[in-house]
Scaffold this motif. Structure first.
Motif, PDB file in Angstrom:
ATOM      1  N   ALA A  14      40.184  43.411  41.192  1.00 15.57           N
ATOM      2  CA  ALA A  14      40.680  44.069  39.984  1.00 15.57           C
ATOM      3  C   ALA A  14      39.870  43.640  38.768  1.00 15.57           C
ATOM      4  O   ALA A  14      39.277  42.572  38.734  1.00 15.57           O
ATOM      5  N   PHE A  15      39.870  44.500  37.758  1.00 12.45           N
ATOM      6  CA  PHE A  15      39.244  44.216  36.476  1.00 12.45           C
ATOM      7  C   PHE A  15      40.380  44.030  35.479  1.00 12.45           C
ATOM      8  O   PHE A  15      41.216  44.918  35.281  1.00 12.45           O
ATOM      9  N   ASN A  16      40.449  42.852  34.845  1.00 14.78           N
ATOM     10  CA  ASN A  16      41.586  42.506  33.989  1.00 14.78           C
ATOM     11  C   ASN A  16      41.209  42.576  32.510  1.00 14.78           C
ATOM     12  O   ASN A  16      40.232  41.953  32.082  1.00 14.78           O
ATOM     13  N   ALA A  38      35.479  55.843  35.528  1.00 16.42           N
ATOM     14  CA  ALA A  38      35.086  54.786  36.472  1.00 16.42           C
ATOM     15  C   ALA A  38      35.639  55.042  37.861  1.00 16.42           C
ATOM     16  O   ALA A  38      35.236  54.369  38.824  1.00 16.42           O
ATOM     17  N   GLY A  39      36.576  55.991  37.982  1.00 14.11           N
ATOM     18  CA  GLY A  39      37.144  56.303  39.281  1.00 14.11           C
ATOM     19  C   GLY A  39      38.021  55.205  39.849  1.00 14.11           C
ATOM     20  O   GLY A  39      38.186  55.091  41.059  1.00 14.11           O
ATOM     21  N   LEU A  55      35.525  51.489  28.009  1.00 12.29           N
ATOM     22  CA  LEU A  55      36.112  50.617  29.025  1.00 12.29           C
ATOM     23  C   LEU A  55      35.564  50.951  30.418  1.00 12.29           C
ATOM     24  O   LEU A  55      35.248  50.049  31.202  1.00 12.29           O
ATOM     25  N   ALA A  56      35.452  52.239  30.707  1.00  6.06           N
ATOM     26  CA  ALA A  56      34.911  52.648  32.003  1.00  6.06           C
ATOM     27  C   ALA A  56      33.480  52.156  32.178  1.00  6.06           C
ATOM     28  O   ALA A  56      33.083  51.706  33.261  1.00  6.06           O
ATOM     29  N   GLN A 103      29.815  48.371  34.962  1.00  8.40           N
ATOM     30  CA  GLN A 103      28.778  47.347  34.874  1.00  8.40           C
ATOM     31  C   GLN A 103      29.156  46.091  35.650  1.00  8.40           C
ATOM     32  O   GLN A 103      28.287  45.290  36.017  1.00  8.40           O
ATOM     33  N   THR A 104      30.459  45.930  35.906  1.00  7.63           N
ATOM     34  CA  THR A 104      30.953  44.712  36.567  1.00  7.63           C
ATOM     35  C   THR A 104      31.309  44.936  38.022  1.00  7.63           C
ATOM     36  O   THR A 104      30.996  44.103  38.884  1.00  7.63           O
ATOM     37  N   LEU A 105      31.990  46.070  38.313  1.00  2.00           N
ATOM     38  CA  LEU A 105      32.467  46.340  39.668  1.00  2.00           C
ATOM     39  C   LEU A 105      31.811  47.602  40.210  1.00  2.00           C
ATOM     40  O   LEU A 105      31.526  48.536  39.457  1.00  2.00           O
TER      41      LEU A 105
END
Length: 391
Positions: free
Chosen positions: A198-200, A245-246, A364-365, A370-372
């Motif tokens: 997850a992205f928090n 970001a889906g 945010l997307a 860029q991270t996940l």
């Protein structure tokens, strides 16, 4: 039978300018805090000093002026914008003949009124007990264990003080143990979210900047939001679906910060504020319509440093765009602002009207991608914004 409304107690506000840049000469914030706690402001007194008077904080002459103002306005209490030592508080009460309290106890009173969850109540109780352990508090019945005898002003009896302090010490120990269990539970929940890749995201910011309103606008939740200080204290977490970001991310609304937030509250709310320290991204919400927002940003940065969250990447969300005067509205709604020597992305929006929300979602997307890695075609395609809370 007509029920008469209870007249709120009236207070005189006192502020001392020691030359600090953020001094509130009109005592506007202290007045809002007092009104939030249920008081009516009867008068204001300010003065300048190089250093606090050891005995009375303001000196005997100014104390006499405060006493005359309180008598002429019918005020029943005096509130100081700065923290008082136990000795200064006792000396002032003897000099003025009125209960005297400070900004720290006022904030504790508001937190005690607003805490709703079991965790929030525990956190406020710990901060309250730690404050009580250093002084004899003679008002606010919910802060007192029992009343004194004949001739007392309503606070704990003198013969009860030492017993109360021992009991307070034991209560602090028990409350810390219960909070430690809560901290472990939150850590377990965070590990579960991490395992789900997850992205928090955590919302942080000065109180009344509009964090809860933005939270509701993004996830269509019904978190309590109002134009007042510390409208919400309990952390709420929901799923936020980002179509670009889906995938969904975890969005948490945290307690608001304030100038000179008592250290006891920072320590007590460590379990809640840990959400911000462990986040992948902070949405630092700023009231763009408030002319003092630069000082408010620095106050938030100071608390983030204290809880170990100053290393977490941020996006500055300048909220309340609709409340800005036409000549002050920005030409560009997206740019960067230097904070503590670092260029931080800034976005102007209005949680109330929805202006700028699509741009925030897109930003945010972009951060999430860029991270996940994006979720594959077999991943979820249904918008889960109306799903159950994560915590």
């Amino acid at each position: 039978m007509v029920t008469q409304s209870r007249t709120p107690p009236s207070v005189v506000l006192v502020g001392v300018d020691f030359g600090v840049p953020h001094f509130d000469g009109e005592l506007l914030e202290l007045g809002l805090l007092a009104e939030t706690a249920g008081y009516r402001v009867a008068g204001r007194v300010t003065c300048k000093r190089r250093a606090p008077d050891p005995a009375l904080f303001v000196g005997s002459g100014k104390a006499d002026e405060i006493q005359l103002l309180a008598q002429s306005t019918g005020a029943t209490e005096v509130l100081f914008d700065q923290a008082l030592s136990p000795a200064q508080q006792r000396n002032l009460e003897r000099q003025l003949g009125l209960p005297v309290n400070d900004r720290t106890l006022l904030i504790l009173e508001i937190f005690a009124q607003r805490a709703r969850s079991h965790e929030g109540k525990l956190q406020v109780e710990l901060a309250r007990l730690q404050y009580l352990s250093t002084r004899l508090v003679r008002r606010w019945s919910h802060l007192e264990r029992q009343s004194g005898g004949i001739g007392m002003r309503g606070g704990p009896g003198e013969t009860q003080i030492e017993l109360d302090r021992r009991m307070i010490g034991e209560a602090i120990k028990r409350t810390k143990e219960r909070l430690e269990k809560v901290k472990k539970q939150r850590a377990t929940q965070r590990r579960q979210r991490e395992r789900r890749d997850a992205f928090n995201i955590s919302l942080v910011g000065y109180t009344n900047a509009g964090k809860s309103s933005l939270f509701n606008a993004l996830v269509k939740a019904r978190t309590y939001a109002a134009d007042q200080l510390f409208a919400t204290l309990d952390t709420t977490t929901r799923q936020l679906y980002l179509g670009e970001a889906g995938r969904s991310v975890s969005l948490s609304d945290t307690v608001g910060f304030i100038r000179d937030l008592p250290h006891g509250l920072v320590d007590a709310f460590a379990a809640t504020l840990q959400e911000a320290a462990d986040a992948d991204l902070l949405l630092h919400v700023v009231d763009a319509s408030n002319p003092d927002h630069p000082e408010q940003i620095q106050s938030v940065m100071q608390v983030l440093h204290e809880i170990g969250a100053d290393h977490v990447p941020q996006i500055l969300v300048f909220n309340k765009l609709d409340a800005m005067e036409a000549e002050r509205r920005p030409v560009r709604t997206q740019d960067t602002l230097e904070v503590d020597g670092v260029a931080v992305p800034r976005l102007y929006l209005s949680a109330h009207t929805g202006e700028g929300l699509p741009a925030l979602r897109a930003l945010l997307a972009q951060r999430v991608l860029q991270t996940l890695p994006p979720i594959d075609a077999n991943g979820p395609t249904v918008d889960p914004e109306q799903g159950n809370p994560l915590v």
